[in-house]
Design a protein around this motif. Sequence first.
Motif, PDB file in Angstrom:
ATOM      1  N   SER A   1       1.672  79.551  52.636  1.00  0.00           N
ATOM      2  CA  SER A   1       2.991  78.841  52.784  1.00  0.00           C
ATOM      3  C   SER A   1       2.447  77.244  52.112  1.00  0.00           C
ATOM      4  O   SER A   1       1.454  76.977  52.059  1.00  0.00           O
ATOM      5  CB  SER A   1       3.480  78.797  53.878  1.00  0.00           C
ATOM      6  OG  SER A   1       2.700  77.910  54.870  1.00  0.00           O
ATOM      7  N   ASP A   2       3.627  76.561  51.848  1.00  0.00           N
ATOM      8  CA  ASP A   2       3.259  75.295  51.553  1.00  0.00           C
ATOM      9  C   ASP A   2       2.760  74.236  52.651  1.00  0.00           C
ATOM     10  O   ASP A   2       3.025  74.675  53.658  1.00  0.00           O
ATOM     11  CB  ASP A   2       4.554  74.525  51.014  1.00  0.00           C
ATOM     12  CG  ASP A   2       5.192  75.371  49.806  1.00  0.00           C
ATOM     13  OD1 ASP A   2       4.416  75.874  49.026  1.00  0.00           O
ATOM     14  OD2 ASP A   2       6.508  75.140  49.479  1.00  0.00           O
ATOM     15  N   TYR A   3       2.195  73.259  52.283  1.00  0.00           N
ATOM     16  CA  TYR A   3       1.729  72.224  53.126  1.00  0.00           C
ATOM     17  C   TYR A   3       0.629  72.907  54.185  1.00  0.00           C
ATOM     18  O   TYR A   3       0.219  71.962  55.006  1.00  0.00           O
ATOM     19  CB  TYR A   3       2.945  71.692  53.945  1.00  0.00           C
ATOM     20  CG  TYR A   3       3.835  70.825  53.137  1.00  0.00           C
ATOM     21  CD1 TYR A   3       3.527  70.025  52.547  1.00  0.00           C
ATOM     22  CD2 TYR A   3       5.062  71.806  52.836  1.00  0.00           C
ATOM     23  CE1 TYR A   3       4.410  69.159  51.672  1.00  0.00           C
ATOM     24  CE2 TYR A   3       5.954  71.123  51.754  1.00  0.00           C
ATOM     25  CZ  TYR A   3       5.833  69.842  51.489  1.00  0.00           C
ATOM     26  OH  TYR A   3       6.521  69.213  50.656  1.00  0.00           O
TER      27      TYR A   3
ATOM     28  N   GLY B   1       1.879  82.257  58.026  1.00  0.00           N
ATOM     29  CA  GLY B   1       2.422  81.025  57.618  1.00  0.00           C
ATOM     30  C   GLY B   1       3.669  81.136  56.805  1.00  0.00           C
ATOM     31  O   GLY B   1       3.907  82.276  56.237  1.00  0.00           O
ATOM     32  N   GLY B   2       4.723  80.351  56.948  1.00  0.00           N
ATOM     33  CA  GLY B   2       5.906  80.539  56.082  1.00  0.00           C
ATOM     34  C   GLY B   2       6.382  79.291  55.724  1.00  0.00           C
ATOM     35  O   GLY B   2       6.310  78.049  56.241  1.00  0.00           O
ATOM     36  N   THR B   3       7.326  79.125  54.755  1.00  0.00           N
ATOM     37  CA  THR B   3       8.073  78.179  54.125  1.00  0.00           C
ATOM     38  C   THR B   3       9.506  78.242  53.871  1.00  0.00           C
ATOM     39  O   THR B   3      10.020  79.624  54.089  1.00  0.00           O
ATOM     40  CB  THR B   3       7.574  77.822  52.826  1.00  0.00           C
ATOM     41  OG1 THR B   3       6.143  77.658  52.773  1.00  0.00           O
ATOM     42  CG2 THR B   3       8.127  76.610  52.133  1.00  0.00           C
TER      43      THR B   3
ATOM     44  N   GLY C   1      16.185  76.908  60.853  1.00  0.00           N
ATOM     45  CA  GLY C   1      15.365  77.067  59.695  1.00  0.00           C
ATOM     46  C   GLY C   1      15.032  78.512  59.410  1.00  0.00           C
ATOM     47  O   GLY C   1      14.529  79.081  60.664  1.00  0.00           O
ATOM     48  N   HIS C   2      14.939  79.238  58.461  1.00  0.00           N
ATOM     49  CA  HIS C   2      14.451  80.472  58.176  1.00  0.00           C
ATOM     50  C   HIS C   2      13.122  80.363  57.260  1.00  0.00           C
ATOM     51  O   HIS C   2      13.317  79.904  56.257  1.00  0.00           O
ATOM     52  CB  HIS C   2      15.508  81.343  57.633  1.00  0.00           C
ATOM     53  CG  HIS C   2      15.068  82.577  57.043  1.00  0.00           C
ATOM     54  ND1 HIS C   2      14.950  83.725  58.101  1.00  0.00           N
ATOM     55  CD2 HIS C   2      14.440  83.160  55.941  1.00  0.00           C
ATOM     56  CE1 HIS C   2      14.271  84.794  57.617  1.00  0.00           C
ATOM     57  NE2 HIS C   2      14.176  84.353  56.228  1.00  0.00           N
ATOM     58  N   TYR C   3      12.002  80.956  57.624  1.00  0.00           N
ATOM     59  CA  TYR C   3      10.999  80.867  57.248  1.00  0.00           C
ATOM     60  C   TYR C   3      10.115  82.119  56.595  1.00  0.00           C
ATOM     61  O   TYR C   3      10.363  83.051  57.373  1.00  0.00           O
ATOM     62  CB  TYR C   3       9.824  80.336  58.059  1.00  0.00           C
ATOM     63  CG  TYR C   3      10.136  78.762  58.649  1.00  0.00           C
ATOM     64  CD1 TYR C   3       9.533  77.814  57.952  1.00  0.00           C
ATOM     65  CD2 TYR C   3      10.936  78.437  59.407  1.00  0.00           C
ATOM     66  CE1 TYR C   3       9.674  76.606  58.696  1.00  0.00           C
ATOM     67  CE2 TYR C   3      11.332  77.110  59.906  1.00  0.00           C
ATOM     68  CZ  TYR C   3      10.672  76.143  59.247  1.00  0.00           C
ATOM     69  OH  TYR C   3      11.041  74.784  59.755  1.00  0.00           O
ATOM     70  N   SER C   4       9.886  82.214  55.332  1.00  0.00           N
ATOM     71  CA  SER C   4       9.192  83.311  54.910  1.00  0.00           C
ATOM     72  C   SER C   4       7.925  83.150  54.405  1.00  0.00           C
ATOM     73  O   SER C   4       7.701  82.037  53.801  1.00  0.00           O
ATOM     74  CB  SER C   4      10.063  83.961  53.613  1.00  0.00           C
ATOM     75  OG  SER C   4      11.624  84.185  54.059  1.00  0.00           O
ATOM     76  N   GLY C   5       6.858  84.034  54.550  1.00  0.00           N
ATOM     77  CA  GLY C   5       5.668  83.885  54.060  1.00  0.00           C
ATOM     78  C   GLY C   5       4.909  85.170  54.293  1.00  0.00           C
ATOM     79  O   GLY C   5       5.288  86.211  54.087  1.00  0.00           O
ATOM     80  N   THR C   6       3.565  84.924  54.674  1.00  0.00           N
ATOM     81  CA  THR C   6       2.434  85.721  54.555  1.00  0.00           C
ATOM     82  C   THR C   6       1.709  85.941  55.806  1.00  0.00           C
ATOM     83  O   THR C   6       1.329  84.876  56.436  1.00  0.00           O
ATOM     84  CB  THR C   6       1.668  85.708  53.336  1.00  0.00           C
ATOM     85  OG1 THR C   6       2.376  85.584  52.282  1.00  0.00           O
ATOM     86  CG2 THR C   6       0.436  86.654  53.160  1.00  0.00           C
ATOM     87  N   ALA C   7       1.173  86.828  56.242  1.00  0.00           N
ATOM     88  CA  ALA C   7       0.162  87.057  57.185  1.00  0.00           C
ATOM     89  C   ALA C   7      -1.257  87.789  56.819  1.00  0.00           C
ATOM     90  O   ALA C   7      -1.151  88.699  56.012  1.00  0.00           O
ATOM     91  CB  ALA C   7       0.822  87.877  58.605  1.00  0.00           C
TER      92      ALA C   7
END
Length: 772
Positions: free
Chosen positions: A601-603, A769-771, A652-658
């Motif tokens: 994810s970003d940041y 993480g998710g953005t 906030g809705h967060y999408s990302g990777t594990a």
Amino acid sequence: MKNSSRPLTSCRRPFVALLLLLLLAPLTVLAEEVGQPAATVVACRGSVQAINAKGEMRTLAVKSPIHKEDTIKTDKGGRIQILFSDNTIYSLGQNSEMKIAEYRWQPAANQGTLKTKVKEGVFRVMGGAITKTSPQNFTTETPAATIGIRGSMYAGTVTSSSLSVVFQGGKGIEVSNPFGTVAISRPGHGTSVAMNSAPEQPRKLSEQDLAAFSSEVSAADEEDEQQTGETGEDNGEEGATQEEQSSESGEEEGAAPAAAESAAEETLIDEPAAEQLVLDEPALLDQGDTTQVADLTTVVTDTTVDAPVIELPPPNETAPVIDSTPEEVTVPLDGISSYFGTLTGTSTNSDGTTGTIDDDLWMEVNWHSGKVLGRIKGQAGKPPIFFIGKLSGNLLTNIRILGNELQTPPGAVATDPPLVTAIHGSASGTIVGAASELFNFSGSGGSYEIEPANQPLHDSWTVLGAGSREPQDPTDLVSPRGVATWKGFVVGVSENMAAINADRRLFMNMNPGDFAFTMDMDNGTVNGSLSAFDVNGSNARLLGIDLGGALASAVVLEDNFATELGCATGDCIYSGTAAPAGLKKYGNYLVSSAPGETDISDYVTWGYWEIAYQDPASGAQYHTHGPGSRWIAGAPTPAAEVNELVNTSFTGHYSGTAFASKIDPAAAQQVTDLRGTVEIDVDFGHINAASAVQGVINLDGLQFKVNSGAAGNASASGFSNTAYGVTGPAGIMPNSTFNGAFYGPKAHSIAGNFHAPFSSGKSYTGIYGGTR
């Protein structure tokens, strides 16, 4: 360090023009006594023959012996590289002929002689021990002149009536005949000699020829893809047993670097009305028609880089001492540059057997901080191998080569577990070219067995890396500045190396402050600590493991950094009521994932970490290792910015990777690495309420429901739930854990860790993480 996955062929061509430097233990008898060869073929291609003093001809291949008085001839398309027992390397291009007129090497007395006669063709020389101990006895004779060496590298073209030679690094060469002598001590300078004439005065090669040659060498590579023959993981020539080496020398970040020898651009003399000659060192030499006298007025510079001449270390040293001082090169003062190349070399096991090293490498340089980080490709699914270092002008100094490697124990069968070794070595080199187009370094070190308490040496190795600069990324023209505080989360799979399927520990932290460090972009360093505890209930804890600081570290970009881990106080490992202990000497590091590998994810940035230690209570030897041991971190969102979202009742809705590891004691492979997706909602307007943070992690075909749990578990600084933090699939235990924090401006990203144990003994642990 070795690479056993490469195909084995008798004639070998590496990816880019690089030098294969082999480290052979000093011989205790004279070369050529008791039938010992003077040299060994280490790379070849096409048709190459040797003719002995009796006129008998034999075809050469990799590992073929070369004897005194042999004449080596290459046909059209043939190329060869030979390694003498004093570690001198000769390379011949096609249509070349060279005789070994005299060879003698006495390592105990530091005396020797090497005289060769090049009748025609293209050649390159990288001087070995004789050029250091007996330089007056090292010569290359040609029809037009004789070349003397003083611990140097040089290349040339020879015809029946001419010689053109280029000095490429070291102390210098002398070119002489009855009509005169010239000395050349500046890399990139050369001379031409015609029959019955004095050598011309040395002249500097044109820098502009570098770009002109780049396209030609690329075209040559494209036209010449086919590989023939065989290289071996085990060298057919038995090497002497290497004694255990110490790598203490030069290990401190502030240690004075070895004096670097010049590694000037590889050069090549063009011939009028003839095919251009490419002095392609480890890939061997290409040669065109040499029937005419070479003209030095047109000189091109190869995109390959010769390494500095290496003073071969005695058995109790691992760091190479590089001779002489390079010609001054101006390097950029700002921005980020990346380089791509190849790492080649050899490893020598403690039993005397040898193996080859041949891998791609990628390196990134921060010109503002002067820090360097490189990654060695290695084998898919294996732990990372990387190096960090520092620039001093154009010198690459304080290079530390780190990582670990899975190797096959001596006498092992297919069902035996691999031997885990920690890689630890040092190197130095240069960046050269008018636009800093090329780099090279040479290094040495060892692979140490991680399990035994004393971590004995498994194999020693020497390597040479080189490559060229990639096109400039327009977004990297200015280096990042400033100092930031990063916090984050870790998970660690830690195994008892004597019983990896028992007493396994799963380390993680719940408070991002337990994994925190400062990121100094101006100096390219990190400084912080890591603490975690075993969620498997062993009462084992990691408290205050050092990140960077006095240890070596390198920050090139926020997504590309690495550091050694340590325990200066000796009390970072806790187990029950036993007195705490420190870390072992080798196998302790933290490195970010390769840029572009997978952005979670970003940041935030993620990566791997490893430590080796002895349990203070049981005395068992443990290894917390990758790829199952991961971390994720970034600069946390200031609480004031999170509270702005709270005041606006924002969701906030967060999408990302594990990334996770599945531990299944009932499976044949108990630890499996997985990748999944993340969908998480955060109700900032009710951040302190129950389940203010909730969502799913899709992993291994399962849907894990995650939530922040009871009221008060979430706040502006993050969230943590240690009671049913993960639910969903049947059998998840109540001590499942879900932790996280907010990152970036206005909580643009979230990141954290999780642990989902099952009543069956199976468990999942990982980072996410998710953005939004």
